[in-house]
Design an enzyme around this catalytic site. Structure first.
Site, PDB file in Angstrom:
ATOM      1  N   TYR A 140       0.847  -1.185   0.000  1.00  0.00           N
ATOM      2  CA  TYR A 140       0.000   0.000   0.000  1.00  0.00           C
ATOM      3  C   TYR A 140       0.886   1.240   0.000  1.00  0.00           C
ATOM      4  CZ  TYR A 140      -3.638  -3.323   1.522  1.00  0.00           C
ATOM      5  OH  TYR A 140      -4.496  -4.386   1.622  1.00  0.00           O
ATOM      6  N   PRO A 186     -16.278  -4.537   2.015  1.00  0.00           N
ATOM      7  CA  PRO A 186     -17.483  -5.000   2.708  1.00  0.00           C
ATOM      8  C   PRO A 186     -18.792  -4.410   2.213  1.00  0.00           C
ATOM      9  CG  PRO A 186     -16.366  -3.355   4.029  1.00  0.00           C
ATOM     10  CD  PRO A 186     -15.475  -3.647   2.854  1.00  0.00           C
TER      11      PRO A 186
END
Length: 287
Positions: A63, A209
């Protein structure tokens, strides 16, 4: 309301965390590349997460690359005693949105040492193989992490983006305490992996999610309005009800959205509401 209203889960039998964690990936630039657009806001988000009671943060060396881990150390050192930081390795980066496999033993050793330095810790609580490398046996990758574990540099080992076969093969090499796959109420490709993890006392960490798509959006908006909640709050509530081994890591680069995401830790859906969302016939990703 305390985040403990969402319940807790044990990682590896000796780390207990609340089931509403934080995923730090979005704190990097576009394409998960480079520094955040607003450095001060990124630092504020991490510190606010701790203020709200978050005790599990997910990151990875890819990241940024590297920048995400550096931000966590900058914002949170000295770390709270109960904070669990999970990081991962197995991807390489050459530009925005570009990801390449590398889970060779040499790369994983180098990646782990780099994460230790950037996070400024002596041991990583949860270190996950970010993705199995098609050119390297998962056994060889995991044996490397076991060697690092024996040296005291890794506490627990997990697996990300893995199939049931990957998990079973990995468990023959070492205990696997977590699996992190893409999963939501409308993206159920890994249902059987969630069931497997629950049966075998493995924590399941879903990424992405909140599903996208018209049918999913309509269904979750309907339930959210009934609870005076946001779609993300409902998506997280559904996941928490899906399995007691679920550990959510909703990510954001905004303090406002972080506050919103974690504002209803005790939200419970009725059986009908849970099933309404579970019956959405739509995957976030086409295959």
């Amino acid at each position: 309301m305390s985040l403990e209203a969402a319940g807790t889960v044990d990682i590896g039998g000796d780390l207990t965390v609340t089931r509403l964690g934080y995923g730090a990936m979005r704190l990097t630039g576009d394409g998960i590349w480079g520094p955040p657009k607003n450095h001060d806001e990124a630092i504020a988000v991490l510190r606010r997460a701790i203020e709200l009671g978050v005790d599990f943060i997910d990151t990875a060396d890819s990241y940024g690359p590297y920048i995400n881990e550096e931000l966590i150390a900058e914002a949170l050192l000295p770390y709270p005693e109960n904070l669990v930081i999970a990081t991962k390795a197995g991807w390489t980066r050459s530009g925005p949105g570009i990801w390449g496999h590398n889970a060779t033993p040499a790369h994983l050793r180098q990646a782990c040492e780099g994460s230790l330095k950037r996070l400024r810790v002596d041991r990583i609580d949860l270190y996950q193989l970010h993705i199995p490398d098609p050119m390297v046996s998962i056994e060889d990758s995991l044996k490397t992490l076991v060697d690092m574990q024996k040296q005291g540099k890794i506490r627990h080992i997990g697996l990300s983006n893995g199939t049931k076969e990957h998990i079973e093969r990995a468990r023959k090499v070492c205990p696997i305490v977590s699996v992190q796959n893409r999963y939501s109420f409308a993206d159920r490709e890994w249902d059987y992996v969630v069931d497997y993890c629950e049966k075998n006392d493995i924590v399941f960490i879903p990424w992405f999610p909140l599903a996208a798509g018209k049918a999913a959006a309509q269904a979750i908006d309907h339930v959210a309005k009934a609870h005076n909640a946001t779609p993300m709050q409902v998506a997280l509530a559904w996941l928490l009800q899906r399995s007691p081994k679920m550990l959510t890591i909703a990510g954001t680069s905004s303090v406002k959205h972080l506050d919103e995401n974690l504002a209803q830790p005790g939200l419970r859906l009725s059986k009908d509401e849970y099933n309404e969302l579970a019956n959405v016939q739509e995957l976030t990703f086409s295959r």
